[in-house]
Design a protein around this motif. Structure first.
Motif, mmCIF file in Angstrom:
data_model
loop_
_atom_site.group_PDB
_atom_site.id
_atom_site.type_symbol
_atom_site.label_atom_id
_atom_site.label_comp_id
_atom_site.label_asym_id
_atom_site.label_seq_id
_atom_site.Cartn_x
_atom_site.Cartn_y
_atom_site.Cartn_z
ATOM 1 N N TRP A 168 -15.836 -11.438 2.218
ATOM 2 C CA TRP A 168 -15.469 -11.072 3.583
ATOM 3 C C TRP A 168 -16.667 -10.630 4.423
ATOM 4 N N GLN A 169 -17.873 -10.743 3.911
ATOM 5 C CA GLN A 169 -19.037 -10.266 4.660
ATOM 6 C C GLN A 169 -19.216 -11.013 5.984
ATOM 7 N N GLY A 170 -18.924 -12.312 6.004
ATOM 8 C CA GLY A 170 -19.067 -13.084 7.238
ATOM 9 C C GLY A 170 -18.138 -12.589 8.328
ATOM 10 N N VAL A 171 -16.892 -12.337 7.968
ATOM 11 C CA VAL A 171 -15.925 -11.832 8.944
ATOM 12 C C VAL A 171 -16.321 -10.442 9.417
ATOM 13 N N ALA A 172 -16.738 -9.594 8.480
ATOM 14 C CA ALA A 172 -17.143 -8.232 8.846
ATOM 15 C C ALA A 172 -18.350 -8.253 9.774
ATOM 16 N N THR A 173 -19.294 -9.147 9.525
ATOM 17 C CA THR A 173 -20.481 -9.241 10.377
ATOM 18 C C THR A 173 -20.110 -9.686 11.779
ATOM 19 N N VAL A 174 -19.293 -10.722 11.887
ATOM 20 C CA VAL A 174 -18.907 -11.246 13.198
ATOM 21 C C VAL A 174 -18.138 -10.203 13.995
ATOM 22 N N VAL A 175 -17.179 -9.561 13.365
ATOM 23 C CA VAL A 175 -16.366 -8.563 14.066
ATOM 24 C C VAL A 175 -17.212 -7.364 14.486
ATOM 25 N N ALA A 176 -18.074 -6.898 13.600
ATOM 26 C CA ALA A 176 -18.908 -5.736 13.937
ATOM 27 C C ALA A 176 -19.883 -6.043 15.067
ATOM 28 N N VAL A 177 -20.526 -7.207 15.016
ATOM 29 C CA VAL A 177 -21.478 -7.568 16.076
ATOM 30 C C VAL A 177 -20.760 -7.717 17.409
ATOM 31 N N ALA A 178 -19.598 -8.358 17.421
ATOM 32 C CA ALA A 178 -18.849 -8.537 18.667
ATOM 33 C C ALA A 178 -18.390 -7.193 19.235
ATOM 34 N N CYS A 179 -17.923 -6.300 18.374
ATOM 35 C CA CYS A 179 -17.466 -4.977 18.845
ATOM 36 C C CYS A 179 -18.615 -4.145 19.404
ATOM 37 N N VAL A 180 -19.735 -4.125 18.691
ATOM 38 C CA VAL A 180 -20.882 -3.345 19.161
ATOM 39 C C VAL A 180 -21.414 -3.918 20.469
ATOM 40 N N TYR A 181 -21.470 -5.248 20.583
ATOM 41 C CA TYR A 181 -21.927 -5.870 21.827
ATOM 42 C C TYR A 181 -21.016 -5.484 22.993
ATOM 43 N N THR A 182 -19.717 -5.557 22.775
ATOM 44 C CA THR A 182 -18.768 -5.226 23.840
ATOM 45 C C THR A 182 -18.885 -3.761 24.247
ATOM 46 N N VAL A 183 -18.982 -2.878 23.270
ATOM 47 C CA VAL A 183 -19.114 -1.446 23.573
ATOM 48 C C VAL A 183 -20.420 -1.154 24.301
ATOM 49 N N VAL A 195 -28.974 -3.212 20.354
ATOM 50 C CA VAL A 195 -30.207 -3.605 19.673
ATOM 51 C C VAL A 195 -30.407 -2.777 18.404
ATOM 52 N N VAL A 196 -30.154 -1.499 18.486
ATOM 53 C CA VAL A 196 -30.349 -0.609 17.345
ATOM 54 C C VAL A 196 -29.319 -0.886 16.243
ATOM 55 N N CYS A 197 -28.089 -1.116 16.625
ATOM 56 C CA CYS A 197 -27.018 -1.278 15.630
ATOM 57 C C CYS A 197 -27.064 -2.599 14.885
ATOM 58 N N ASN A 198 -27.592 -3.646 15.488
ATOM 59 C CA ASN A 198 -27.582 -4.949 14.821
ATOM 60 C C ASN A 198 -28.316 -4.928 13.484
ATOM 61 N N VAL A 199 -29.405 -4.224 13.396
ATOM 62 C CA VAL A 199 -30.143 -4.136 12.132
ATOM 63 C C VAL A 199 -29.262 -3.524 11.051
ATOM 64 N N PHE A 200 -28.563 -2.463 11.383
ATOM 65 C CA PHE A 200 -27.717 -1.788 10.400
ATOM 66 C C PHE A 200 -26.481 -2.614 10.050
ATOM 67 N N ILE A 201 -25.933 -3.309 11.027
ATOM 68 C CA ILE A 201 -24.776 -4.167 10.754
ATOM 69 C C ILE A 201 -25.148 -5.239 9.739
ATOM 70 N N PHE A 245 -27.672 -5.205 7.674
ATOM 71 C CA PHE A 245 -28.062 -4.568 6.418
ATOM 72 C C PHE A 245 -26.841 -4.260 5.545
ATOM 73 N N PHE A 246 -25.762 -3.759 6.171
ATOM 74 C CA PHE A 246 -24.598 -3.356 5.405
ATOM 75 C C PHE A 246 -23.630 -4.497 5.112
ATOM 76 N N THR A 247 -23.669 -5.579 5.893
ATOM 77 C CA THR A 247 -22.665 -6.638 5.699
ATOM 78 C C THR A 247 -23.215 -7.905 5.065
ATOM 79 N N VAL A 248 -24.524 -8.110 5.076
ATOM 80 C CA VAL A 248 -25.097 -9.330 4.490
ATOM 81 C C VAL A 248 -25.836 -8.932 3.217
ATOM 82 N N PRO A 249 -25.370 -9.383 2.048
ATOM 83 C CA PRO A 249 -25.983 -8.955 0.789
ATOM 84 C C PRO A 249 -27.436 -9.410 0.615
ATOM 85 N N SER A 250 -27.795 -10.534 1.200
ATOM 86 C CA SER A 250 -29.155 -11.041 1.005
ATOM 87 C C SER A 250 -30.147 -10.463 1.988
#
Length: 112
Positions: free
Chosen positions: A47-62, A98-104, A106-111
């Motif tokens: 589910w990492q792909g879904v978590a990454t997409v949802v987190a990036v979209a939410c942070v961008y919108t906020v 910009v700041v949150c994308n690195v952490f998103i 890091f936590f959602t993509v295993p590689s």
């Protein structure tokens, strides 16, 4: 300009946000279909792909909504102090993306 400027900012601030949300929804639907197809064939999709997409979209919108709101209501604000604080706060949220994308990633993509 009092009406045209907020309209311009609503278009240039709102349309990219709508595009990001729409494409994220479409991408999550396709990732869900891929997960179902993979499970039917005996494979496993994480589910990492879904978590990454949802987190990036939410942070961008906020992060974009406050600056877009400021651009739209800027001409209607009369108090300079409120305008200054609103502007600073909106720009602070803008850099939050910009700041949150690195952490998103890091936590959602295993590689990562």
């Amino acid at each position: 300009w009092k009406i045209l400027k907020p309209l311009k900012h609503a278009v240039f601030g709102g349309i990219p946000t709508i595009i990001v949300i729409t494409t994220s929804i479409i991408l999550v639907k396709h990732l869900h279909k891929a997960r179902r197809a993979s499970s039917r064939s005996g494979g496993e999709v994480r589910w990492q792909g879904v978590a990454t997409v949802v987190a990036v979209a939410c942070v961008y919108t906020v992060s974009v909504l406050p600056i877009t709101t400021f651009w739209i209501v800027e001409n209607f604000l009369t108090d300079d102090l409120v305008k200054t604080y609103f502007y600073r706060t909106a720009h602070t949220f803008f850099y939050f993306n910009v700041v949150c994308n690195v952490f998103i990633y890091f936590f959602t993509v295993p590689s990562y």
